[in-house]
Design a protein around this motif. Sequence first.
Motif, PDB file in Angstrom:
ATOM      1  N   ALA A  36       0.857  -1.174   0.000  1.00  0.00           N
ATOM      2  CA  ALA A  36       0.000   0.000   0.000  1.00  0.00           C
ATOM      3  C   ALA A  36       0.896   1.228   0.000  1.00  0.00           C
ATOM      4  CB  ALA A  36      -0.913   0.003   1.225  1.00  0.00           C
ATOM      5  N   VAL A  37       0.525   2.209  -0.815  1.00  0.00           N
ATOM      6  CA  VAL A  37       1.290   3.451  -0.901  1.00  0.00           C
ATOM      7  C   VAL A  37       0.351   4.582  -0.523  1.00  0.00           C
ATOM      8  CG1 VAL A  37       2.647   4.979  -2.370  1.00  0.00           C
ATOM      9  CG2 VAL A  37       2.739   2.495  -2.732  1.00  0.00           C
ATOM     10  N   GLN A  38       0.610   5.204   0.607  1.00  0.00           N
ATOM     11  CA  GLN A  38      -0.305   6.213   1.120  1.00  0.00           C
ATOM     12  C   GLN A  38      -0.315   7.452   0.235  1.00  0.00           C
ATOM     13  OE1 GLN A  38      -0.018   6.833   5.320  1.00  0.00           O
ATOM     14  NE2 GLN A  38      -1.249   8.702   5.311  1.00  0.00           N
ATOM     15  N   VAL A  39      -1.527   7.951  -0.008  1.00  0.00           N
ATOM     16  CA  VAL A  39      -1.702   9.163  -0.813  1.00  0.00           C
ATOM     17  C   VAL A  39      -1.734  10.370   0.115  1.00  0.00           C
ATOM     18  CG1 VAL A  39      -3.221  10.396  -2.403  1.00  0.00           C
ATOM     19  CG2 VAL A  39      -2.972   7.904  -2.587  1.00  0.00           C
ATOM     20  N   ASP A  40      -0.858  11.305  -0.116  1.00  0.00           N
ATOM     21  CA  ASP A  40      -0.883  12.591   0.579  1.00  0.00           C
ATOM     22  C   ASP A  40      -0.268  13.606  -0.374  1.00  0.00           C
ATOM     23  OD1 ASP A  40      -1.044  14.000   3.506  1.00  0.00           O
ATOM     24  OD2 ASP A  40       0.654  14.770   2.341  1.00  0.00           O
ATOM     25  N   HIS A  41      -1.005  14.678  -0.661  1.00  0.00           N
ATOM     26  CA  HIS A  41      -0.582  15.592  -1.718  1.00  0.00           C
ATOM     27  C   HIS A  41       0.125  16.839  -1.187  1.00  0.00           C
ATOM     28  CE1 HIS A  41      -2.044  13.763  -5.482  1.00  0.00           C
ATOM     29  NE2 HIS A  41      -2.805  13.089  -4.645  1.00  0.00           N
ATOM     30  N   SER A 174     -11.469   8.273  -9.149  1.00  0.00           N
ATOM     31  CA  SER A 174     -10.990   8.123 -10.519  1.00  0.00           C
ATOM     32  C   SER A 174      -9.561   8.636 -10.645  1.00  0.00           C
ATOM     33  CB  SER A 174     -11.914   8.897 -11.464  1.00  0.00           C
ATOM     34  OG  SER A 174     -11.340   9.047 -12.743  1.00  0.00           O
ATOM     35  N   HIS A 175      -9.317   9.833 -10.117  1.00  0.00           N
ATOM     36  CA  HIS A 175      -8.000  10.461 -10.130  1.00  0.00           C
ATOM     37  C   HIS A 175      -8.075  11.660  -9.201  1.00  0.00           C
ATOM     38  CE1 HIS A 175     -10.400  12.509 -13.222  1.00  0.00           C
ATOM     39  NE2 HIS A 175      -9.627  13.574 -13.042  1.00  0.00           N
ATOM     40  N   ARG A 176      -7.029  12.416  -9.155  1.00  0.00           N
ATOM     41  CA  ARG A 176      -7.011  13.625  -8.326  1.00  0.00           C
ATOM     42  C   ARG A 176      -6.604  14.823  -9.160  1.00  0.00           C
ATOM     43  NH1 ARG A 176      -6.381  13.224  -2.006  1.00  0.00           N
ATOM     44  NH2 ARG A 176      -6.966  11.060  -1.637  1.00  0.00           N
ATOM     45  N   LEU A 177      -7.200  15.961  -8.810  1.00  0.00           N
ATOM     46  CA  LEU A 177      -6.775  17.257  -9.338  1.00  0.00           C
ATOM     47  C   LEU A 177      -6.118  17.991  -8.187  1.00  0.00           C
ATOM     48  CD1 LEU A 177      -9.978  18.200 -11.384  1.00  0.00           C
ATOM     49  CD2 LEU A 177      -7.805  17.349 -12.287  1.00  0.00           C
ATOM     50  N   GLY A 178      -4.789  17.908  -8.122  1.00  0.00           N
ATOM     51  CA  GLY A 178      -4.109  18.395  -6.933  1.00  0.00           C
ATOM     52  C   GLY A 178      -4.516  17.543  -5.740  1.00  0.00           C
ATOM     53  N   ARG A 179      -5.018  18.184  -4.703  1.00  0.00           N
ATOM     54  CA  ARG A 179      -5.474  17.441  -3.522  1.00  0.00           C
ATOM     55  C   ARG A 179      -6.898  16.900  -3.684  1.00  0.00           C
ATOM     56  NH1 ARG A 179      -2.916  18.617   1.473  1.00  0.00           N
ATOM     57  NH2 ARG A 179      -1.121  19.996   1.283  1.00  0.00           N
TER      58      ARG A 179
END
Length: 367
Positions: A36-41, A174-179
């Motif tokens: 698992a790779v944590q998402v943090d923008h 689906s995806h991210r736009l920035g955060r």
Amino acid sequence: MIELSARDARRLAVSAQLLARPRPHDLIGTAAGLGAVQVDHTAHVAPSAELVLWSRLGSRVSRAAIEDAIGSGRLVEIRGFLRPARDVALFTAEMAAWPGPDPPAYRVAEERWVHANRHARDEILEQLRADGPLPARELSADFAVDWRSSGWNDTKNVPMMLERLEERGEVAVSHRLGRERVWDLAARIHPDEPPVPLEQALAERSRRRLRALGLARVKGPACPVEPLDVGEVGEPARVAGVRGEWRVDPALLHTPFSGRTALLSPLDRLVLDRRRMEEIFGFDYALEMYKPAAQRIWGYYALPVLHLDRLVGKVDARADREDGVLRVDRLHEDAPWSGSVRSAVEVELRSLARFLDLGLVLPGRKG
């Protein structure tokens, strides 16, 4: 009972996290190995997931390749963690069973809230079906009962409903736009694979977690999305100088170790469990971005430095996009670095700057 020296334990953890030599080659395979790779923008240096993947793959990965893997659906985000799409089948049975057998009180309350707002749920799903993918700010619904909390999320009805629907397997990022998360129907994001039965899936997830960590506690603090503990999988072990019992993946015990130097995200799994980090590595570290500037010791978003099987310092750096440079404000040496360690750290910093498409400015230098 397997007996491990402190050095053995460190090397087990480093190898399991793909931070030893040789570097891995494949982006999706690396994500699978990490579990698992944590998402943090937070982009003080770069978003955490990008840092985690770069620290393993180095020049073999680009930011564009990571973005493409997400955009093409080969990597999917599940509740704030990137995982290979093929792993979704390990989560769908749990989603279908939400809130699960004998749920805690907060889950019961969430289920009641979703049920009370079932008309709003249907409205959101219909908007996504017709017009998705969409961010939460472009969705609207008529809620019968507001979401209530004592903090940031009070009355944020649409985002909170989307998170519950994600837990239920009805919507997905689906995806991210920035955060900002952009949502769609899960059926359009998740692979059409039969779910792994719930008990089997939970056991397999624990086995994979142990394989990615190398060693872990049987029980740990509650982390409902991606736990820090592994239950009874693996084999029991003791680590010299550390109290209590661990579990280890025996397949990793006799792997030859060849260490290297790496710069880590503050949210890297090697250091994310701060208690394990202190027990196994004796490393003093905290993410200080939420502290007032005057109280920071290492910097706003200091990167832990791994050298061979030890965590040896921190790098206080920031991506200065206006000037086009990765600016290193300070190198913190927990103990004085040798010339070879300092050179290896500089090599990694230059690699990171190239990954970010920036120049590099080191302390006391113009670049």
